[in-house]
Design an enzyme around this catalytic site. Structure first.
Site, mmCIF file in Angstrom:
data_model
loop_
_atom_site.group_PDB
_atom_site.id
_atom_site.type_symbol
_atom_site.label_atom_id
_atom_site.label_comp_id
_atom_site.label_asym_id
_atom_site.label_seq_id
_atom_site.Cartn_x
_atom_site.Cartn_y
_atom_site.Cartn_z
ATOM 1 N N ARG A 3 -6.427 9.579 -10.080
ATOM 2 C CA ARG A 3 -7.016 9.878 -8.763
ATOM 3 C C ARG A 3 -5.919 10.231 -7.741
ATOM 4 N NH1 ARG A 3 -6.536 7.678 -3.263
ATOM 5 N NH2 ARG A 3 -8.537 7.852 -2.247
ATOM 6 N N THR B 172 -1.811 3.376 4.363
ATOM 7 C CA THR B 172 -0.895 4.512 4.227
ATOM 8 C C THR B 172 -0.024 4.608 5.454
ATOM 9 O OG1 THR B 172 -2.401 5.790 2.883
ATOM 10 C CG2 THR B 172 -0.901 7.052 4.261
ATOM 11 N N THR C 294 -5.386 7.928 7.829
ATOM 12 C CA THR C 294 -5.318 6.769 6.952
ATOM 13 C C THR C 294 -6.759 6.380 6.656
ATOM 14 O OG1 THR C 294 -4.517 4.492 6.746
ATOM 15 C CG2 THR C 294 -5.145 5.207 8.943
ATOM 16 N N GLY C 295 -6.969 5.722 5.537
ATOM 17 C CA GLY C 295 -8.330 5.319 5.221
ATOM 18 C C GLY C 295 -8.806 5.909 3.914
ATOM 19 N N SER D 24 0.820 -1.213 0.000
ATOM 20 C CA SER D 24 0.000 0.000 0.000
ATOM 21 C C SER D 24 0.851 1.259 0.000
ATOM 22 C CB SER D 24 -0.894 -0.012 1.233
ATOM 23 O OG SER D 24 -0.103 -0.315 2.362
#
Ligand code: SD4
Length: 335
Positions: free
Chosen positions: A216, A188, A239-240, A86
């Site tokens: 994006r 992240t 994060t998320g 990620s």
């Protein structure tokens, strides 16, 4: 035993929390508190890969390396690790099979640098720091960010590993965009530092949401969304699901609430609840996960998320480097 080896040993033994050395600022019970570090420096980072990042940042800080360089070195560990899917090299690609990276960094003087939609450079956080230092701007994006990185001596390389390519090919068989909470979309790395002198800084780096549309950009490179700090008050990072964090100016709001006297825990909780409430009837709610970490000038820290599963790594002199669970708005059983 050297300090570094002691830390590695402690981390390996899982030396977590539960010490009387912590005081609980807003305490009712341990699970709903802001935790106070007894000494500076303090480093906190999102998720389990935060342990390795903290370890490196800590080693640098103890050698006298400036905090921003310690952050670049620290989050550079997961950026360079192909098993971390990620962030950076090995990150999951967008729906066209391209790995595109977002990162930002901010210092005690509110100077900041950011890159978004950057391709082919393994360490976007290091490029973000160069934006801060060597340009009159805050953000560079896409091709311009790449040209700048190359002019600064960074090398272009293919960041799509075999594993990530395989995962992408599997995904395009169905091509359904429905992020899996705490797995595909929410790892992240954000790092916040309170240095020896009591100054705050932070960094954030990610490959963003897996299978996103090409082009994006998430919250992570946006100062005020994925990361924000005010050296008079505190620092916060997210994060998320980036869209939800941008809609609510998440990290800036957490810092603003700390300015008004809230503890890191109270501030993170209030903004998580705001995001939850704003998204109750939103199409993103089905897979909405957002988590914040925050620290204040006293070395108090906290983590809070919408759904369970979020945790963060904390490193200080008292207890070494260990994981702390974040409290979640939705309790575990309702996951
Ligand atoms: C984003 N906030 O791009 C990031 C996602 C994340 O690991 O946390 N990814 O929306």
């Amino acid at each position: 035993m050297s300090n570094r080896r002691k830390f590695i040993k402690k981390a390996a033994l899982g030396t977590v929390g539960a010490s009387t050395a912590f005081s609980y600022a807003t305490a009712k019970s341990k699970s709903v508190t802001t935790k106070k570090a007894q000494k500076k420096p303090l480093v906190i980072s999102t998720w389990r890969h935060g342990l390795a990042a903290n370890d490196e940042a800590w080693t640098q800080l103890k050698k006298g390396t400036p905090a921003l360089d310690a952050i670049v070195a620290g989050v550079g560990i997961p950026e360079g690790d192909p098993e971390v899917r990620s962030v950076g090299y090995g990150g999951l690609p967008d729906r066209e099979g391209k790995v595109t990276l977002d990162a930002c960094i901010m210092d005690q003087n509110s100077d900041c640098g950011s890159v978004s939609f950057l391709q082919g450079i393994k360490h976007p956080i290091a490029v973000a720091k160069k934006v801060l230092e060597n340009t009159p701007h805050v953000m560079l994006t896409g091709e311009g960010a790449l040209q700048f990185a190359l002019s600064e001596g960074f090398t272009e390389e293919d960041l799509l590993t075999e594993k990530s390519e395989k995962a992408w090919k599997k995904w395009i068989e169905k091509s359904k965009y429905k992020p899996v909470i705490n797995i595909e979309n929410h790892d992240t790395i954000s790092m916040l530092v309170l240095d020896e002198d009591g100054n705050l800084s932070g960094g954030c780096t990610t490959s963003g949401a897996a299978w996103k549309m090409h082009g994006r950009v998430g919250d992570s490179p946006i100062i005020g969304a994925g990361l924000f700090l005010d050296n008079e008050v505190g620092a916060a990072a997210a994060t998320g699901l980036g869209e939800a964090v941008i809609r609510t100016a998440g990290s800036a709001m957490v810092v603003e609430l700390m300015r008004q006297g809230k503890s890191p825990f109270e501030a993170c909780k209030e903004i998580v609840e705001r995001i939850y409430n704003k998204h109750k009837n939103h199409k993103d709610m089905e897979y909405l996960q957002v988590g914040f970490i925050a620290i204040n000038k006293n070395g108090e820290h906290a983590g809070y998320s919408i759904r369970p599963g979020f945790n963060y790594a904390v490193c200080d002199d008292e207890e070494g480097n260990r994981m702390e669970p974040a409290t979640s708005k939705i309790p575990k059983k309702n996951k």
